[in-house]
Design a protein around this motif. Structure first.
Motif, PDB file in Angstrom:
ATOM      1  N   LYS A 191      42.466  43.241  46.630  1.00 26.86           N
ATOM      2  CA  LYS A 191      41.588  42.637  45.616  1.00 26.86           C
ATOM      3  C   LYS A 191      40.128  42.970  45.909  1.00 26.86           C
ATOM      4  O   LYS A 191      39.731  43.175  47.050  1.00 26.86           O
ATOM      5  CB  LYS A 191      41.762  41.108  45.607  1.00 26.86           C
ATOM      6  CG  LYS A 191      43.198  40.629  45.445  1.00 26.86           C
ATOM      7  CD  LYS A 191      43.777  40.993  44.090  1.00 26.86           C
ATOM      8  CE  LYS A 191      45.176  40.416  43.916  1.00 26.86           C
ATOM      9  NZ  LYS A 191      45.858  40.935  42.730  1.00 26.86           N
ATOM     10  N   GLN A 192      39.311  42.989  44.839  1.00 28.04           N
ATOM     11  CA  GLN A 192      37.866  43.098  45.031  1.00 28.04           C
ATOM     12  C   GLN A 192      37.410  41.924  45.894  1.00 28.04           C
ATOM     13  O   GLN A 192      37.951  40.826  45.757  1.00 28.04           O
ATOM     14  CB  GLN A 192      37.144  43.026  43.664  1.00 28.04           C
ATOM     15  CG  GLN A 192      37.485  44.152  42.724  1.00 28.04           C
ATOM     16  CD  GLN A 192      36.792  45.468  43.103  1.00 28.04           C
ATOM     17  OE1 GLN A 192      36.006  45.528  44.058  1.00 28.04           O
ATOM     18  NE2 GLN A 192      37.105  46.511  42.363  1.00 28.04           N
ATOM     19  N   PRO A 193      36.418  42.110  46.774  1.00 29.05           N
ATOM     20  CA  PRO A 193      35.614  43.310  47.042  1.00 29.05           C
ATOM     21  C   PRO A 193      36.095  44.100  48.268  1.00 29.05           C
ATOM     22  O   PRO A 193      35.337  44.874  48.828  1.00 29.05           O
ATOM     23  CB  PRO A 193      34.239  42.697  47.321  1.00 29.05           C
ATOM     24  CG  PRO A 193      34.578  41.427  48.066  1.00 29.05           C
ATOM     25  CD  PRO A 193      35.865  40.919  47.436  1.00 29.05           C
ATOM     26  N   LYS A 240      37.045  51.114  46.610  1.00 24.94           N
ATOM     27  CA  LYS A 240      37.848  50.176  45.822  1.00 24.94           C
ATOM     28  C   LYS A 240      38.890  49.574  46.752  1.00 24.94           C
ATOM     29  O   LYS A 240      39.154  50.119  47.829  1.00 24.94           O
ATOM     30  CB  LYS A 240      38.527  50.909  44.664  1.00 24.94           C
ATOM     31  CG  LYS A 240      39.490  52.002  45.125  1.00 24.94           C
ATOM     32  CD  LYS A 240      40.106  52.736  43.955  1.00 24.94           C
ATOM     33  CE  LYS A 240      41.077  53.813  44.465  1.00 24.94           C
ATOM     34  NZ  LYS A 240      41.684  54.571  43.359  1.00 24.94           N
ATOM     35  N   ILE A 282      35.088  48.076  49.495  1.00 27.43           N
ATOM     36  CA  ILE A 282      33.878  48.536  48.769  1.00 27.43           C
ATOM     37  C   ILE A 282      33.129  49.639  49.520  1.00 27.43           C
ATOM     38  O   ILE A 282      32.487  50.481  48.898  1.00 27.43           O
ATOM     39  CB  ILE A 282      32.900  47.377  48.446  1.00 27.43           C
ATOM     40  CG1 ILE A 282      32.456  46.625  49.708  1.00 27.43           C
ATOM     41  CG2 ILE A 282      33.519  46.409  47.463  1.00 27.43           C
ATOM     42  CD1 ILE A 282      31.315  45.659  49.458  1.00 27.43           C
ATOM     43  N   LYS A 315      34.549  35.269  39.798  1.00 23.26           N
ATOM     44  CA  LYS A 315      34.611  35.352  41.267  1.00 23.26           C
ATOM     45  C   LYS A 315      34.014  34.104  41.913  1.00 23.26           C
ATOM     46  O   LYS A 315      33.012  33.551  41.435  1.00 23.26           O
ATOM     47  CB  LYS A 315      33.935  36.630  41.761  1.00 23.26           C
ATOM     48  CG  LYS A 315      32.443  36.721  41.615  1.00 23.26           C
ATOM     49  CD  LYS A 315      31.959  38.048  42.211  1.00 23.26           C
ATOM     50  CE  LYS A 315      30.444  38.087  42.280  1.00 23.26           C
ATOM     51  NZ  LYS A 315      29.961  39.330  42.896  1.00 23.26           N
TER      52      LYS A 315
END
Length: 346
Positions: free
Chosen positions: A60-62, A70, A65, A304
């Motif tokens: 999952k984000q983040p 990604k 990064i 978020k």
């Protein structure tokens, strides 16, 4: 390490004091080593993508990064120790086991069987423990994916980063029995190392336990200002038993078993952060906006519920449990000053 928020939070200081009373009883590639393969077993400190994409955390984000830009299944903003060790050996990072049929050509660099959240025993994670991970490896050998020659030139990396202890505490393991449980973790680790060796791998490196008292999950109690020496005393017991066990294994076999001293490497970096261009070393980069959220959390509207620091490259810890790519790079750089890694190349 697991990304679950319960990590060690169930244990209060009085219990720990009781327990202690019982304790008295990206660099250059090295093309000269092209035939090597790297096989990886363990938990989220070395897992490069085996966990499920629908789970919270590494996909999952983040997460991811910094690298590859990604989420890619690593419990960090970027590369893990696995990636640095592979590069040291002149290899691409070994393929996560779950992708073995998707990009089978990449199996030539080895295979990563590690799953975040797991231990040598069963934990709160539903992923395969280390015994099952070695079963997967055995199956591939039986299928002749790897030859005896592949194995004799290979390096195995084994990570035991604390999830067994997390689970022990979360399931109300007693303080009095904790030293015996640590001994059982080391005993099972030894069984695992011998299994890997008997499959034909000649060089096996096992991570010593990192300073658990310094992970942000614990240092949050001091506003990320100081490590908890009580926890680190427990880590010392684990590491002393591990070193004794590995010394004995080396005396009894013709293989090379190597302990990576993560404790000293972590502490060296945490005590001298500026020499690695790091700031506030105990403070995590990515955190939930409150205690009910964690790095990567979103609400039902996909809003978020976490914050990320301005520059992960100056943070040692990424989330409450895991180092950043910069943190792992600093630990790896420190380990290069020891003899442990050099033994893997020759």
């Amino acid at each position: 390490m697991d990304s679950h928020k319960q990590f060690f939070s169930l244990l209060c200081l009085p219990l720990m004091l009781l327990l202690l009373s019982g304790l008295q009883v990206e660099g250059r590639l090295h093309p000269a080593y092209p035939s090597k393969k790297l096989f990886v077993f363990g938990d989220s400190y070395v897992d490069t993508g085996n966990t499920r994409k629908d789970q919270p955390g590494s996909w999952k984000q983040p997460y991811g990064i910094t690298f590859p830009g990604k989420p890619a299944g690593r419990f960090s903003d970027g590369r893990l120790f696995t990636d640095f060790l592979a590069k040291y050996l002149g290899l691409k990072s070994p393929l996560p086991y779950k992708f073995r049929n998707v990009i089978p050509q990449n199996s030539k660099y080895g295979m990563n069987f590690a799953f975040g959240g797991t231990g040598v025993f069963n934990t709160s994670s539903s992923y395969p423990n280390m015994t099952t991970q070695i079963d997967f490896f055995t199956q591939l050998i039986q299928e002749k994916v790897y030859t005896a020659s592949d194995l004799s030139n290979a390096v195995a990396l084994v990570s035991v980063a604390g999830n067994d202890y997390n689970h022990y505490l979360a399931t109300n393991g007693s303080a009095q029995a904790f030293p015996a449980f640590i001994a059982s973790v080391i005993n099972q680790t030894a069984i695992n190392l011998i299994r890997i060796q008997k499959l034909g791998v000649k060089k096996i490196v096992v991570d010593g336990l990192q300073p658990l008292g310094c992970v942000p999950q614990i240092t949050a109690a001091s506003s990320f200002q100081q490590c908890n020496s009580t926890f680190n005393t427990l880590v010392a017991l684990h590491n002393n038993l591990l070193n004794q066990t590995v010394t004995k294994l080396n005396q009894e076999t013709n293989s090379t078993f190597i302990v990576l001293n993560l404790f000293d490497s972590f502490m060296s970096v945490l005590n001298h952060p500026s020499s690695h261009n790091l700031k506030d070393p105990l403070k995590p980069c990515c955190v939930g906006i409150s205690s009910q959220y964690s790095c990567g959390s979103v609400d039902e509207h996909n809003v978020k519920k976490y914050t990320v620091c301005e520059n992960p490259k100056t943070s040692f810890f990424w989330d409450l449990l895991h180092p950043t790519q910069a943190g792992w790079d600093a630990v790896y750089t420190n380990l290069q000053t020891t003899n442990a890694l050099h033994q893997l190349r020759y």
